[in-house]
Design an enzyme around this catalytic site. Structure first.
Site, PDB file in Angstrom:
ATOM      1  N   TYR A  99       9.909  21.520  -9.252  1.00 13.81           N
ATOM      2  CA  TYR A  99       8.740  22.318  -9.215  1.00 13.81           C
ATOM      3  C   TYR A  99       8.836  23.746  -9.455  1.00 13.81           C
ATOM      4  O   TYR A  99       7.814  24.414  -9.845  1.00 13.81           O
ATOM      5  CB  TYR A  99       8.336  22.267  -7.713  1.00 13.81           C
ATOM      6  CG  TYR A  99       7.313  20.860  -7.325  1.00 13.81           C
ATOM      7  CD1 TYR A  99       7.734  19.777  -7.549  1.00 13.81           C
ATOM      8  CD2 TYR A  99       5.995  21.379  -6.707  1.00 13.81           C
ATOM      9  CE1 TYR A  99       7.126  18.831  -6.915  1.00 13.81           C
ATOM     10  CE2 TYR A  99       5.236  20.259  -6.384  1.00 13.81           C
ATOM     11  CZ  TYR A  99       5.594  18.689  -6.743  1.00 13.81           C
ATOM     12  OH  TYR A  99       5.072  17.894  -6.245  1.00 13.81           O
ATOM     13  N   LYS A 150      18.618  10.401  -6.715  1.00 12.75           N
ATOM     14  CA  LYS A 150      18.679   9.405  -7.987  1.00 12.75           C
ATOM     15  C   LYS A 150      20.216   9.696  -8.538  1.00 12.75           C
ATOM     16  O   LYS A 150      20.644  10.242  -9.610  1.00 12.75           O
ATOM     17  CB  LYS A 150      17.667   9.960  -8.862  1.00 12.75           C
ATOM     18  CG  LYS A 150      17.669   8.799 -10.330  1.00 12.75           C
ATOM     19  CD  LYS A 150      17.075   7.494  -9.819  1.00 12.75           C
ATOM     20  CE  LYS A 150      17.385   6.512 -11.185  1.00 12.75           C
ATOM     21  NZ  LYS A 150      16.855   5.176 -10.905  1.00 12.75           N
TER      22      LYS A 150
HETATM   23  C1  IPM Z   1       1.162  17.973  -1.803  1.00  8.38           C
HETATM   24  C2  IPM Z   1       0.287  18.342  -2.850  1.00  8.38           C
HETATM   25  C3  IPM Z   1       1.009  19.339  -3.854  1.00  8.38           C
HETATM   26  C4  IPM Z   1       2.424  19.218  -4.273  1.00  8.38           C
HETATM   27  C5  IPM Z   1       0.116  19.859  -5.147  1.00  8.38           C
HETATM   28  C6  IPM Z   1      -1.342  20.258  -4.752  1.00  8.38           C
HETATM   29  C7  IPM Z   1       0.823  21.090  -5.708  1.00  8.38           C
HETATM   30  O1  IPM Z   1       0.655  17.192  -3.841  1.00  8.38           O
HETATM   31  O2  IPM Z   1       1.287  18.834  -0.953  1.00  8.38           O
HETATM   32  O3  IPM Z   1       1.880  16.774  -1.623  1.00  8.38           O
HETATM   33  O4  IPM Z   1       2.635  18.480  -5.205  1.00  8.38           O
HETATM   34  O5  IPM Z   1       3.126  19.722  -3.355  1.00  8.38           O
END
Ligand code: IPM
Ligand code: MG
Length: 316
Positions: A99, A150
């Protein structure tokens, strides 16, 4: 964001930093058209959520998936698989991994030469602290941890395993095992009660927590807490904003209400009050009240407002 055209204005961050706890509404926008597709800086509501997690250092995401005994028949799983209920907690790393790694888009026009990258990065400190938090969660439960990765493919996962052995040495009472994420996705369906605490990366935790949540009947039941090094925490339902049913008074408010219980417990040190909210939710379900997502024959269908009022009445 609709008002300011910015997913996370500075005033919001400042206000959050001065708070003891944050209750966040579900994130997302209008259904059908993507309202923010042409935003000049590429800003979107999800970016605000990611930034707030990062800026406040909320690296530890707790996502409990509990199948309430009253909702057993709302689970999509066969009755014999969930006859003893389900009580899993996913401990998801929240401020690193794929992320937050470097992103790139080269030759952006999307022709044959175009490519894009998302770097999957983890350092030792980030892995150690989430594993320690997860093991501490397990100490207060059944002392059983599954670490999902993984490691047959990813270098970051191999590092997770090495560090997990180190952390596990500090928790001799805990039994732990490793599981590949593809297998974990399957095991959650075929044998969900084998899990107690699952510790995993940001991306795997995102995916598995949606899967685990729906096993409990409805994602509308599940709260979450995002924690860091202090008692400041951010609390939100695990579900999105469900724009397709906005304003219809049918959404299930229980995930948000249960998030408040987590807030009282983890940020405000009010365990008894947290329990009383959870008990009130249980009592309302015992009285057979159901929102549409968890409704079944023979139960009493109520809307968002009525469900909320029932819980408040029970609390009083
Ligand atoms: C979650 C959501 C978020 C994430 C999105 C909205 C960015 O899916 O909190 O699980 O991926 O963390
Ligand atoms: Mg998600």
């Amino acid at each position: 964001m609709q008002k300011t055209n910015c997913s996370l204005p500075n005033e919001t961050i400042e206000a959050c930093k001065e708070s003891h706890a944050i209750l966040l509404g579900a994130v997302g926008g209008a259904v059908g058209t993507d309202r923010w597709k042409d935003h000049p800086t590429g800003d979107r509501p999800e970016k605000g959520l990611l930034r707030i997690r990062e800026q406040l250092g909320l690296y530890c995401n707790l996502r409990p998936a509990i199948l309430y005994p009253q909702l057993k028949s709302a689970s999509p799983l066969r009755a014999d698989l969930v006859k003893d209920g389900l009580d899993i907690i996913i401990v998801r790393e929240l401020t690193s991994g794929i992320y937050f790694g470097k992103k790139s888009r080269v030759n952006g026009d999307c022709d044959e030469t175009t490519f894009a990258t998302d770097e999957l990065y983890y350092n030792k400190k980030e892995i150690t602290r989430i594993l320690e938090d997860g093991f501490n969660v397990a100490m207060k439960r059944n002392k059983y941890v599954t670490i999902v990765d993984k490691a047959n493919v990813l270098e970051t996962s191999k590092l997770w395993r090495e560090i997990a052995e180190e952390v596990a040495n500090k928790f001799p009472e805990i039994t732990y095992k490793f599981m590949y994420v593809d297998n974990a996705a399957m095991q959650l369906i075929v044998n969900p009660t084998q899990f107690d605490v699952i510790i995993t990366t940001n991306m795997f935790g995102d995916i598995l927590s949606d899967e685990a949540s729906v096993l409990t009947g409805s994602i509308g039941m599940l709260p979450s807490a995002s924690l860091g090094n202090t008692t400041l925490g951010l609390y939100e339902p695990s579900h999105g904003s469900a724009p397709d049913i906005a304003g219809c008074d049918i959404a299930n408010p229980l995930a948000t209400i249960l998030s408040v219980a987590m807030m009282l417990r983890h940020s405000l040190n009010l365990e008894a009050e947290a329990k009383s909210i959870e008990n009130a939710v249980g009592a309302v379900l015992d009285c057979n009240y159901r929102t549409k997502d968890i409704f079944e024959e023979g139960k009493i269908l109520v809307g968002t407002n009525e469900m909320s009022n029932l819980v408040i009445k029970e609390l009083k």
